[in-house]
Structure formats: structure tokens, C-alpha cells
Scaffold this motif. Structure first.
Motif, PDB file in Angstrom:
ATOM      1  N   ARG A  92       0.838  -1.213   0.000  1.00  0.00           N
ATOM      2  CA  ARG A  92       0.000   0.000   0.000  1.00  0.00           C
ATOM      3  C   ARG A  92       0.870   1.260   0.000  1.00  0.00           C
ATOM      4  O   ARG A  92       0.571   2.240  -0.687  1.00  0.00           O
ATOM      5  N   CYS A  93       1.954   1.216   0.747  1.00  0.00           N
ATOM      6  CA  CYS A  93       2.874   2.348   0.792  1.00  0.00           C
ATOM      7  C   CYS A  93       3.518   2.566  -0.585  1.00  0.00           C
ATOM      8  O   CYS A  93       3.617   3.699  -1.053  1.00  0.00           O
ATOM      9  N   ALA A  94       3.938   1.485  -1.202  1.00  0.00           N
ATOM     10  CA  ALA A  94       4.552   1.587  -2.531  1.00  0.00           C
ATOM     11  C   ALA A  94       3.600   2.248  -3.521  1.00  0.00           C
ATOM     12  O   ALA A  94       4.014   3.125  -4.301  1.00  0.00           O
ATOM     13  N   GLU A  95       2.333   1.859  -3.477  1.00  0.00           N
ATOM     14  CA  GLU A  95       1.329   2.458  -4.363  1.00  0.00           C
ATOM     15  C   GLU A  95       1.215   3.968  -4.132  1.00  0.00           C
ATOM     16  O   GLU A  95       1.217   4.759  -5.073  1.00  0.00           O
ATOM     17  N   ALA A  96       1.107   4.356  -2.861  1.00  0.00           N
ATOM     18  CA  ALA A  96       0.978   5.779  -2.516  1.00  0.00           C
ATOM     19  C   ALA A  96       2.228   6.552  -2.936  1.00  0.00           C
ATOM     20  O   ALA A  96       2.130   7.669  -3.454  1.00  0.00           O
ATOM     21  N   CYS A  97       3.402   5.944  -2.739  1.00  0.00           N
ATOM     22  CA  CYS A  97       4.654   6.605  -3.091  1.00  0.00           C
ATOM     23  C   CYS A  97       4.783   6.827  -4.593  1.00  0.00           C
ATOM     24  O   CYS A  97       5.205   7.898  -5.037  1.00  0.00           O
ATOM     25  N   MET A  98       4.432   5.824  -5.368  1.00  0.00           N
ATOM     26  CA  MET A  98       4.549   5.953  -6.824  1.00  0.00           C
ATOM     27  C   MET A  98       3.556   6.983  -7.367  1.00  0.00           C
ATOM     28  O   MET A  98       3.884   7.768  -8.260  1.00  0.00           O
ATOM     29  N   LYS A  99       2.358   7.007  -6.785  1.00  0.00           N
ATOM     30  CA  LYS A  99       1.363   8.018  -7.187  1.00  0.00           C
ATOM     31  C   LYS A  99       1.880   9.413  -6.843  1.00  0.00           C
ATOM     32  O   LYS A  99       1.772  10.349  -7.640  1.00  0.00           O
ATOM     33  N   CYS A 100       2.472   9.545  -5.669  1.00  0.00           N
ATOM     34  CA  CYS A 100       2.992  10.838  -5.234  1.00  0.00           C
ATOM     35  C   CYS A 100       4.197  11.262  -6.079  1.00  0.00           C
ATOM     36  O   CYS A 100       4.319  12.434  -6.438  1.00  0.00           O
ATOM     37  N   ALA A 101       5.070  10.317  -6.394  1.00  0.00           N
ATOM     38  CA  ALA A 101       6.243  10.630  -7.221  1.00  0.00           C
ATOM     39  C   ALA A 101       5.794  11.202  -8.570  1.00  0.00           C
ATOM     40  O   ALA A 101       6.347  12.207  -9.045  1.00  0.00           O
ATOM     41  N   GLU A 102       4.776  10.598  -9.159  1.00  0.00           N
ATOM     42  CA  GLU A 102       4.274  11.075 -10.452  1.00  0.00           C
ATOM     43  C   GLU A 102       3.682  12.482 -10.311  1.00  0.00           C
ATOM     44  O   GLU A 102       3.954  13.364 -11.138  1.00  0.00           O
ATOM     45  N   ALA A 103       2.904  12.697  -9.263  1.00  0.00           N
ATOM     46  CA  ALA A 103       2.297  14.015  -9.049  1.00  0.00           C
ATOM     47  C   ALA A 103       3.386  15.069  -8.821  1.00  0.00           C
ATOM     48  O   ALA A 103       3.276  16.191  -9.327  1.00  0.00           O
ATOM     49  N   CYS A 104       4.420  14.700  -8.092  1.00  0.00           N
ATOM     50  CA  CYS A 104       5.515  15.641  -7.831  1.00  0.00           C
ATOM     51  C   CYS A 104       6.287  15.977  -9.101  1.00  0.00           C
ATOM     52  O   CYS A 104       6.671  17.128  -9.318  1.00  0.00           O
ATOM     53  N   ARG A 105       6.514  14.976  -9.932  1.00  0.00           N
ATOM     54  CA  ARG A 105       7.196  15.232 -11.218  1.00  0.00           C
ATOM     55  C   ARG A 105       6.378  16.202 -12.055  1.00  0.00           C
ATOM     56  O   ARG A 105       6.916  17.108 -12.696  1.00  0.00           O
ATOM     57  N   ASN A 106       5.063  16.018 -12.062  1.00  0.00           N
ATOM     58  CA  ASN A 106       4.185  16.911 -12.817  1.00  0.00           C
ATOM     59  C   ASN A 106       4.198  18.319 -12.240  1.00  0.00           C
ATOM     60  O   ASN A 106       4.114  19.295 -12.988  1.00  0.00           O
ATOM     61  N   ALA A 107       4.288  18.430 -10.925  1.00  0.00           N
ATOM     62  CA  ALA A 107       4.291  19.740 -10.260  1.00  0.00           C
ATOM     63  C   ALA A 107       5.609  20.462 -10.456  1.00  0.00           C
ATOM     64  O   ALA A 107       5.660  21.687 -10.473  1.00  0.00           O
ATOM     65  N   ALA A 108       6.680  19.700 -10.581  1.00  0.00           N
ATOM     66  CA  ALA A 108       8.011  20.303 -10.742  1.00  0.00           C
ATOM     67  C   ALA A 108       8.117  20.917 -12.125  1.00  0.00           C
ATOM     68  O   ALA A 108       8.793  21.879 -12.350  1.00  0.00           O
TER      69      ALA A 108
END
Length: 108
Positions: A92-108
Motif C-alpha cells: 500500500r505504501c509503494a502504491e501511494a509513493c509511486m502516485k505521489c512521485a508522479e504528481a511531484c514530477r508533474n508539479a516540478a
């Protein structure tokens, strides 16, 4: 980045930090804690950077883009480590982390 315009990003960051904190706590209760050391360390790093970026967005920091880049890298590292473990909390943590990583890349 005004925080009202980025409610979804704030939610993703919050959810990731929460998942990492849960994973961190659950890893400490595993039978072989020594095997979970990297996961535990990355959970802490990830939860901290997600919380920090969440706060930076809400105060309209001029460093959001730079922090988002760092957050993406840390989230991806944490997600990759968590994927190595079969525990439900790690998955579950891995899923949340990968979703967040993608959102952060988009925000950067």
C-alpha cells in the motif's frame, strides 16, 4: 502555486505521508526488523519530505518546484524499496509513493 488550486496535490502528499508513517510503524513490528531497515529509513524520509512539501504549497513557497523534484526522487526510492516486501502495508505504501512521485514530477 496557490494552495487552493492544488488541493489534489496536497491530498496526494498527505496520503503518501500517512501511508509511509503507517508502513514505518508496521515495519517496526515485523519479526525480522533487520530486514526492514532500508524500508523504515525511506518511510521516514518520504513522510518528512511529503509533509514539508505540503506545508510549502500551503504557504506559497517560491521553492515548491525544487522541493517537488526532491520529493519525487524520495517517493520513488521509497516506493521501489517497499515493492520488494510482500507485506500489505509495504505494498500500500509503494502504491501511494509511486502516485505521489508522479504528481511531484508533474508539479516540478
Amino acid at each position: 502555486m496557490a494552495h487552493e488550486q492544488h488541493a489534489e496535490m496536497i491530498k496526494i502528499l498527505h496520503d503518501c505521508a500517512e501511508a509511509c508513517n503507517h508502513c514505518f510503524d508496521a515495519c517496526l513490528k515485523e519479526d525480522d526488523v533487520k530486514m526492514m531497515v532500508d524500508c523504515i529509513r525511506l518511510d521516514r524520509e518520504c513522510a518528512d519530505i511529503c509533509a514539508y512539501l505540503e506545508h510549502a504549497i500551503t504557504r506559497n513557497s517560491p521553492f515548491v518546484s525544487e522541493l517537488a523534484k526532491a520529493c519525487a526522487a524520495i517517493c520513488e526510492a521509497c516506493g521501489t524499496e517497499c515493492q520488494k516486501h510482500d507485506h500489505d502495508h509495504c505494498q500500500r505504501c509503494a502504491e501511494a509513493c509511486m502516485k505521489c512521485a508522479e504528481a511531484c514530477r508533474n508539479a516540478a
